[in-house]
Design a protein around this motif. Sequence first.
Motif, PDB file in Angstrom:
ATOM      1  N   THR A 132       0.831  -1.202   0.000  1.00  0.00           N
ATOM      2  CA  THR A 132       0.000   0.000   0.000  1.00  0.00           C
ATOM      3  C   THR A 132       0.866   1.254   0.000  1.00  0.00           C
ATOM      4  O   THR A 132       1.819   1.368   0.770  1.00  0.00           O
ATOM      5  CB  THR A 132      -0.910   0.009   1.245  1.00  0.00           C
ATOM      6  OG1 THR A 132      -1.595  -1.247   1.331  1.00  0.00           O
ATOM      7  CG2 THR A 132      -1.921   1.130   1.171  1.00  0.00           C
ATOM      8  N   VAL A 133       0.509   2.209  -0.875  1.00  0.00           N
ATOM      9  CA  VAL A 133       1.311   3.428  -0.986  1.00  0.00           C
ATOM     10  C   VAL A 133       0.395   4.625  -1.228  1.00  0.00           C
ATOM     11  O   VAL A 133      -0.632   4.522  -1.907  1.00  0.00           O
ATOM     12  CB  VAL A 133       2.350   3.307  -2.128  1.00  0.00           C
ATOM     13  CG1 VAL A 133       1.675   3.089  -3.470  1.00  0.00           C
ATOM     14  CG2 VAL A 133       3.266   4.516  -2.160  1.00  0.00           C
ATOM     15  N   LEU A 134       0.770   5.761  -0.629  1.00  0.00           N
ATOM     16  CA  LEU A 134       0.091   7.034  -0.864  1.00  0.00           C
ATOM     17  C   LEU A 134       1.005   7.906  -1.722  1.00  0.00           C
ATOM     18  O   LEU A 134       2.077   8.314  -1.263  1.00  0.00           O
ATOM     19  CB  LEU A 134      -0.189   7.751   0.457  1.00  0.00           C
ATOM     20  CG  LEU A 134      -1.029   7.020   1.498  1.00  0.00           C
ATOM     21  CD1 LEU A 134      -1.077   7.839   2.795  1.00  0.00           C
ATOM     22  CD2 LEU A 134      -2.443   6.766   0.984  1.00  0.00           C
ATOM     23  N   PRO A 135       0.658   8.192  -2.976  1.00  0.00           N
ATOM     24  CA  PRO A 135       1.521   9.013  -3.823  1.00  0.00           C
ATOM     25  C   PRO A 135       1.609  10.459  -3.328  1.00  0.00           C
ATOM     26  O   PRO A 135       0.612  11.048  -2.922  1.00  0.00           O
ATOM     27  CB  PRO A 135       0.823   8.960  -5.194  1.00  0.00           C
ATOM     28  CG  PRO A 135      -0.053   7.749  -5.141  1.00  0.00           C
ATOM     29  CD  PRO A 135      -0.504   7.662  -3.712  1.00  0.00           C
ATOM     30  N   ALA A 136       2.808  11.007  -3.354  1.00  0.00           N
ATOM     31  CA  ALA A 136       3.002  12.428  -3.092  1.00  0.00           C
ATOM     32  C   ALA A 136       2.865  13.182  -4.412  1.00  0.00           C
ATOM     33  O   ALA A 136       3.000  12.588  -5.483  1.00  0.00           O
ATOM     34  CB  ALA A 136       4.386  12.672  -2.486  1.00  0.00           C
ATOM     35  N   PRO A 137       2.612  14.485  -4.389  1.00  0.00           N
ATOM     36  CA  PRO A 137       2.578  15.244  -5.636  1.00  0.00           C
ATOM     37  C   PRO A 137       3.926  15.161  -6.352  1.00  0.00           C
ATOM     38  O   PRO A 137       4.979  15.179  -5.701  1.00  0.00           O
ATOM     39  CB  PRO A 137       2.291  16.674  -5.165  1.00  0.00           C
ATOM     40  CG  PRO A 137       1.631  16.518  -3.838  1.00  0.00           C
ATOM     41  CD  PRO A 137       2.274  15.321  -3.220  1.00  0.00           C
ATOM     42  N   PRO A 138       3.940  15.052  -7.678  1.00  0.00           N
ATOM     43  CA  PRO A 138       5.221  14.989  -8.414  1.00  0.00           C
ATOM     44  C   PRO A 138       6.093  16.200  -8.112  1.00  0.00           C
ATOM     45  O   PRO A 138       5.607  17.329  -8.025  1.00  0.00           O
ATOM     46  CB  PRO A 138       4.781  14.984  -9.884  1.00  0.00           C
ATOM     47  CG  PRO A 138       3.361  14.536  -9.875  1.00  0.00           C
ATOM     48  CD  PRO A 138       2.776  15.017  -8.585  1.00  0.00           C
ATOM     49  N   GLY A 139       7.385  15.953  -7.923  1.00  0.00           N
ATOM     50  CA  GLY A 139       8.331  17.042  -7.703  1.00  0.00           C
ATOM     51  C   GLY A 139       8.464  17.507  -6.271  1.00  0.00           C
ATOM     52  O   GLY A 139       9.143  18.507  -6.005  1.00  0.00           O
ATOM     53  N   THR A 140       7.851  16.804  -5.325  1.00  0.00           N
ATOM     54  CA  THR A 140       7.925  17.208  -3.914  1.00  0.00           C
ATOM     55  C   THR A 140       9.327  16.944  -3.355  1.00  0.00           C
ATOM     56  O   THR A 140       9.832  15.830  -3.431  1.00  0.00           O
ATOM     57  CB  THR A 140       6.903  16.425  -3.075  1.00  0.00           C
ATOM     58  OG1 THR A 140       5.590  16.687  -3.568  1.00  0.00           O
ATOM     59  CG2 THR A 140       6.989  16.831  -1.610  1.00  0.00           C
ATOM     60  N   VAL A 141       9.965  17.987  -2.818  1.00  0.00           N
ATOM     61  CA  VAL A 141      11.303  17.858  -2.234  1.00  0.00           C
ATOM     62  C   VAL A 141      11.298  18.483  -0.841  1.00  0.00           C
ATOM     63  O   VAL A 141      10.846  19.622  -0.663  1.00  0.00           O
ATOM     64  CB  VAL A 141      12.375  18.545  -3.107  1.00  0.00           C
ATOM     65  CG1 VAL A 141      13.754  18.436  -2.443  1.00  0.00           C
ATOM     66  CG2 VAL A 141      12.418  17.930  -4.506  1.00  0.00           C
ATOM     67  N   PHE A 142      11.807  17.743   0.142  1.00  0.00           N
ATOM     68  CA  PHE A 142      11.968  18.259   1.506  1.00  0.00           C
ATOM     69  C   PHE A 142      13.400  18.734   1.702  1.00  0.00           C
ATOM     70  O   PHE A 142      14.345  18.119   1.186  1.00  0.00           O
ATOM     71  CB  PHE A 142      11.629  17.172   2.526  1.00  0.00           C
ATOM     72  CG  PHE A 142      10.162  17.040   2.810  1.00  0.00           C
ATOM     73  CD1 PHE A 142       9.612  17.584   3.956  1.00  0.00           C
ATOM     74  CD2 PHE A 142       9.328  16.388   1.912  1.00  0.00           C
ATOM     75  CE1 PHE A 142       8.257  17.473   4.229  1.00  0.00           C
ATOM     76  CE2 PHE A 142       7.976  16.261   2.170  1.00  0.00           C
ATOM     77  CZ  PHE A 142       7.430  16.810   3.330  1.00  0.00           C
ATOM     78  N   GLN A 143      13.559  19.793   2.455  1.00  0.00           N
ATOM     79  CA  GLN A 143      14.872  20.410   2.629  1.00  0.00           C
ATOM     80  C   GLN A 143      15.857  19.493   3.339  1.00  0.00           C
ATOM     81  O   GLN A 143      17.045  19.517   3.066  1.00  0.00           O
ATOM     82  CB  GLN A 143      14.737  21.718   3.410  1.00  0.00           C
ATOM     83  CG  GLN A 143      16.019  22.515   3.492  1.00  0.00           C
ATOM     84  CD  GLN A 143      15.800  23.872   4.134  1.00  0.00           C
ATOM     85  OE1 GLN A 143      14.795  24.091   4.807  1.00  0.00           O
ATOM     86  NE2 GLN A 143      16.721  24.783   3.920  1.00  0.00           N
ATOM     87  N   SER A 144      15.354  18.652   4.248  1.00  0.00           N
ATOM     88  CA  SER A 144      16.251  17.784   5.011  1.00  0.00           C
ATOM     89  C   SER A 144      15.493  16.569   5.509  1.00  0.00           C
ATOM     90  O   SER A 144      14.253  16.545   5.542  1.00  0.00           O
ATOM     91  CB  SER A 144      16.849  18.536   6.199  1.00  0.00           C
ATOM     92  OG  SER A 144      15.826  18.842   7.147  1.00  0.00           O
ATOM     93  N   GLN A 145      16.235  15.574   5.929  1.00  0.00           N
ATOM     94  CA  GLN A 145      15.636  14.384   6.526  1.00  0.00           C
ATOM     95  C   GLN A 145      14.890  14.754   7.804  1.00  0.00           C
ATOM     96  O   GLN A 145      13.813  14.227   8.080  1.00  0.00           O
ATOM     97  CB  GLN A 145      16.712  13.347   6.824  1.00  0.00           C
ATOM     98  CG  GLN A 145      16.188  12.096   7.524  1.00  0.00           C
ATOM     99  CD  GLN A 145      17.258  11.034   7.696  1.00  0.00           C
ATOM    100  OE1 GLN A 145      18.014  10.763   6.781  1.00  0.00           O
ATOM    101  NE2 GLN A 145      17.301  10.437   8.887  1.00  0.00           N
ATOM    102  N   THR A 146      15.450  15.679   8.563  1.00  0.00           N
ATOM    103  CA  THR A 146      14.818  16.110   9.804  1.00  0.00           C
ATOM    104  C   THR A 146      13.444  16.713   9.535  1.00  0.00           C
ATOM    105  O   THR A 146      12.463  16.431  10.239  1.00  0.00           O
ATOM    106  CB  THR A 146      15.702  17.137  10.526  1.00  0.00           C
ATOM    107  OG1 THR A 146      16.965  16.542  10.819  1.00  0.00           O
ATOM    108  CG2 THR A 146      15.043  17.621  11.814  1.00  0.00           C
TER     109      THR A 146
END
Length: 212
Positions: A71-85
């Motif tokens: 089971t997976v919930l897709p994120a919007p294409p191109g989503t980038v987080f600044q850091s792992q934290t």
Amino acid sequence: MAQAAVGSLRLYGVAAVESGQVASLAADTSLLHYRAVAAIVEPAAYTITTVDDELMARYVDVLENAHSHGTVLPAPPGTVFQSQTTLMRWLELHYFTLTEALAVVEGHAAARVSITTSPDKNGDEAQHSFAALAAESLRLLRSQAAATVTLPKADGDEEEGVVARASFLVDSQRWQTFKDTVSKEALRQPALDFKVTGPWPPYDFVRMQFGG
């Protein structure tokens, strides 16, 4: 710029995975675990992203592979987080919402159905009649699905004569039954052509929130 890329992560989606169960669900990605969920990620520069054909193909490939494992919930294409934290904080903040959403789509896949008619069948009156027939078929298909989303007929749609488009969240064990129902509707409505694609991850049924 080199420093900006260090530690920033592209998010493809969130999967239901027991902590430490697996390291990856798709090639060249890794999992960032938080309790019973995990973010599907890969390193990426923390910049404004243009979703081009190459990025979109990669996005679909990763999520198709992940979906084949569970089971997976897709994120919007191109989503980038600044850091792992930052990403871990987001997973923690939305953990219960994510687990509830995963429970809803578990064991289901998305089917996209396009209903078309021949381009030479013109006229407002004819189109109104075809739309009414298509709406009748969509109501029947809706009864075979856990959820339904009506999709817009996009400008420049590759399929000429599109009358209606919708996405259906279908129990994976009833996938063939759903396809058979579509085929029966195609026979019952000879003026219309039906096309079903999938099974897809639940792209049309997930809206992730990233606001503060």
